[in-house]
Design a protein around this motif. Sequence first.
Motif, mmCIF file in Angstrom:
data_model
loop_
_atom_site.group_PDB
_atom_site.id
_atom_site.type_symbol
_atom_site.label_atom_id
_atom_site.label_comp_id
_atom_site.label_asym_id
_atom_site.label_seq_id
_atom_site.Cartn_x
_atom_site.Cartn_y
_atom_site.Cartn_z
ATOM 1 N N ASP A 181 16.261 1.230 23.756
ATOM 2 C CA ASP A 181 15.300 0.176 24.100
ATOM 3 C C ASP A 181 15.017 -0.784 22.945
ATOM 4 O O ASP A 181 14.023 -1.521 22.976
ATOM 5 N N VAL A 182 15.851 -0.778 21.916
ATOM 6 C CA VAL A 182 15.742 -1.741 20.828
ATOM 7 C C VAL A 182 16.995 -2.615 20.850
ATOM 8 O O VAL A 182 18.111 -2.093 20.774
ATOM 9 N N PRO A 183 16.866 -3.931 20.991
ATOM 10 C CA PRO A 183 18.052 -4.803 21.008
ATOM 11 C C PRO A 183 18.691 -4.886 19.620
ATOM 12 O O PRO A 183 17.998 -4.802 18.600
ATOM 13 N N TYR A 184 19.982 -5.058 19.606
ATOM 14 C CA TYR A 184 20.737 -5.144 18.359
ATOM 15 C C TYR A 184 21.389 -6.511 18.219
ATOM 16 O O TYR A 184 21.665 -7.197 19.214
ATOM 17 N N HIS A 185 21.646 -6.891 16.974
ATOM 18 C CA HIS A 185 22.379 -8.111 16.662
ATOM 19 C C HIS A 185 23.659 -7.767 15.910
ATOM 20 O O HIS A 185 23.702 -6.809 15.140
ATOM 21 N N PHE A 186 24.684 -8.556 16.161
ATOM 22 C CA PHE A 186 25.977 -8.426 15.487
ATOM 23 C C PHE A 186 26.079 -9.602 14.521
ATOM 24 O O PHE A 186 26.131 -10.753 14.933
ATOM 25 N N ILE A 187 26.091 -9.309 13.220
ATOM 26 C CA ILE A 187 26.049 -10.346 12.189
ATOM 27 C C ILE A 187 27.293 -10.244 11.315
ATOM 28 O O ILE A 187 27.653 -9.155 10.863
ATOM 29 N N THR A 188 27.949 -11.380 11.090
ATOM 30 C CA THR A 188 29.195 -11.413 10.336
ATOM 31 C C THR A 188 29.097 -12.397 9.180
ATOM 32 O O THR A 188 28.665 -13.544 9.361
ATOM 33 N N PHE A 189 29.492 -11.955 7.994
ATOM 34 C CA PHE A 189 29.591 -12.805 6.797
ATOM 35 C C PHE A 189 31.075 -12.998 6.481
ATOM 36 O O PHE A 189 31.791 -12.023 6.265
ATOM 37 N N THR A 190 31.507 -14.257 6.439
ATOM 38 C CA THR A 190 32.911 -14.561 6.171
ATOM 39 C C THR A 190 33.065 -15.235 4.821
ATOM 40 O O THR A 190 32.348 -16.190 4.505
ATOM 41 N N VAL A 191 34.009 -14.748 4.015
ATOM 42 C CA VAL A 191 34.260 -15.311 2.690
ATOM 43 C C VAL A 191 34.910 -16.684 2.842
ATOM 44 O O VAL A 191 35.894 -16.827 3.591
ATOM 45 N N PRO A 192 34.400 -17.733 2.162
ATOM 46 C CA PRO A 192 35.019 -19.062 2.253
ATOM 47 C C PRO A 192 36.482 -19.037 1.804
ATOM 48 O O PRO A 192 36.866 -18.236 0.930
ATOM 49 N N ALA A 193 37.291 -19.918 2.377
ATOM 50 C CA ALA A 193 38.721 -19.953 2.061
ATOM 51 C C ALA A 193 38.975 -20.171 0.577
ATOM 52 O O ALA A 193 39.931 -19.635 0.010
ATOM 53 N N THR A 194 38.110 -20.946 -0.082
ATOM 54 C CA THR A 194 38.317 -21.250 -1.499
ATOM 55 C C THR A 194 38.087 -20.047 -2.404
ATOM 56 O O THR A 194 38.456 -20.080 -3.575
ATOM 57 N N LEU A 195 37.473 -18.999 -1.878
ATOM 58 C CA LEU A 195 37.235 -17.796 -2.679
ATOM 59 C C LEU A 195 38.193 -16.661 -2.353
ATOM 60 O O LEU A 195 38.186 -15.620 -3.021
ATOM 61 N N ARG A 196 39.018 -16.826 -1.343
ATOM 62 C CA ARG A 196 39.839 -15.705 -0.887
ATOM 63 C C ARG A 196 40.890 -15.289 -1.909
ATOM 64 O O ARG A 196 41.207 -14.102 -2.031
ATOM 65 N N ARG A 197 41.437 -16.240 -2.652
ATOM 66 C CA ARG A 197 42.413 -15.874 -3.675
ATOM 67 C C ARG A 197 41.752 -15.012 -4.755
ATOM 68 O O ARG A 197 42.343 -14.048 -5.243
ATOM 69 N N VAL A 198 40.516 -15.368 -5.121
ATOM 70 C CA VAL A 198 39.773 -14.573 -6.105
ATOM 71 C C VAL A 198 39.534 -13.166 -5.558
ATOM 72 O O VAL A 198 39.708 -12.160 -6.264
ATOM 73 N N PHE A 199 39.144 -13.063 -4.291
ATOM 74 C CA PHE A 199 38.907 -11.766 -3.670
ATOM 75 C C PHE A 199 40.184 -10.933 -3.619
ATOM 76 O O PHE A 199 40.161 -9.728 -3.914
ATOM 77 N N ASN B 224 30.234 -18.973 6.047
ATOM 78 C CA ASN B 224 30.211 -18.927 7.498
ATOM 79 C C ASN B 224 29.557 -17.614 7.936
ATOM 80 O O ASN B 224 30.167 -16.549 7.862
ATOM 81 N N THR B 225 28.315 -17.705 8.383
ATOM 82 C CA THR B 225 27.577 -16.533 8.845
ATOM 83 C C THR B 225 27.310 -16.680 10.332
ATOM 84 O O THR B 225 26.870 -17.733 10.783
ATOM 85 N N TYR B 226 27.595 -15.622 11.067
ATOM 86 C CA TYR B 226 27.523 -15.666 12.527
ATOM 87 C C TYR B 226 26.630 -14.532 13.009
ATOM 88 O O TYR B 226 26.669 -13.426 12.470
ATOM 89 N N SER B 227 25.809 -14.815 14.001
ATOM 90 C CA SER B 227 24.906 -13.797 14.534
ATOM 91 C C SER B 227 24.776 -13.961 16.038
ATOM 92 O O SER B 227 24.655 -15.087 16.541
ATOM 93 N N LYS B 228 24.824 -12.846 16.750
ATOM 94 C CA LYS B 228 24.616 -12.917 18.201
ATOM 95 C C LYS B 228 23.991 -11.613 18.691
ATOM 96 O O LYS B 228 24.213 -10.540 18.127
ATOM 97 N N PRO B 229 23.164 -11.690 19.746
ATOM 98 C CA PRO B 229 22.571 -10.473 20.320
ATOM 99 C C PRO B 229 23.632 -9.664 21.059
ATOM 100 O O PRO B 229 24.507 -10.225 21.718
ATOM 101 N N VAL B 230 23.551 -8.334 20.952
ATOM 102 C CA VAL B 230 24.569 -7.478 21.584
ATOM 103 C C VAL B 230 23.936 -6.323 22.359
ATOM 104 O O VAL B 230 24.561 -5.277 22.534
ATOM 105 N N GLY B 231 22.698 -6.524 22.812
ATOM 106 C CA GLY B 231 22.075 -5.508 23.652
ATOM 107 C C GLY B 231 21.897 -4.179 22.939
ATOM 108 O O GLY B 231 21.397 -4.117 21.817
#
Length: 367
Positions: free
Chosen positions: A90-108, A223-230
């Motif tokens: 009975d508690v709703p959940y959110h799905f949250i995603t953090f994406t590394v910017p393209a300019t940092l991917r080589r460093v990662f 790029n941060t994304y969030s959506k409800p997922v029941g």
Amino acid sequence: MSLDFKEVFARHWRAYEARFGERIPDQHRRAAEAILACGTAALGGALYRCQDCGTYHFAYHSCNHRNCPLCGHHAGLDWAEKWKAKLIPDVPYHFITFTVPATLRRVFRSNQELCYKLLFQCSAQALQELAAMKKYLGASLGLLGVLHTWTRQLEYHPHLHYIVPQGGLTPDGAWVRAKDPDYFLPVRRLSIKMRILMQRAMNAEAPDLYKTIPRSVWRESWNTYSKPVGSGKHVIDYLSRYVSRTAIGKHAIVADDGQFVTIRYTESGSGQKKLLRLTGIEFIRRFLQHVLPKGFRRVRAYGWLSPAAHKRFARIQALLDWKPQPLPEQTREILCKRCEGVLEWLEHWHPSRPPPYYWPVAIPLAS
């Protein structure tokens, strides 16, 4: 029709090894060796006998390497059941995603252990700091995060998925819920906070590396994304695909002509099935770049879901008058290929000694 991943990998591994030689990281080489040995006599095996008809069966041992596409199915199912039991009803959940910017991917990609660690730390801190503000929730969260580094075309694309309940513990130990089940934390503020925390952490922990990164990178948006997922159950099922395997499903390869490997994937957005043709060396390169540093944990829990927060999680259960259901005991029976009777285990065969005399008459379970 799909092709066997291990056979395709073995066909092109020697060429890949000859091309890159000593430049191949140790963790990539260990993953390759495990995949090549998986399900072969090199790892030994187990012998079974049918309780009904007496037929012998054998199965070579799996490598159980966390990057092997042939292993991990049952481990993923068990992981999903464990975390579904911790989802608060009975508690709703959110799905949250953090994406590394393209300019940092080589460093990662070149500094994976450091960057993945900071990615986890800073994203969890950003979520907790915003949630602690009274205008949003005024409470601490329980967070479950899973690191994901690939696209459907196997390209390098590091990002973190979180499943987050819209409720938490206040500083005085009370339980509080967000008012709107369709809205939780402001994504724009979350993105800005994540970028600031990551910049500070990078400068503090790796100042020499930080100096090599152009200042303009830290003005870009995360790029941060969030959506409800029941209830969150289907998200746990989705994440379970990544906790014990890496990059590609065992049925994704559709062709291999000895030079080029063709894989099938579903295009994001359109949902259409697509084919991607890669050289064998490029296929292995794309796969191995997602192998994690030795000992690095792909899944991490924070807040009152962390392993050290038993008392806080127990308090939530008491406040909500709820207790997770105990997990059922897993009994995965292996059936006889002749009469479908239940097989009983007899013994393990270690590759350092000859197999039992009755091994040659046993039926292979993998075929």
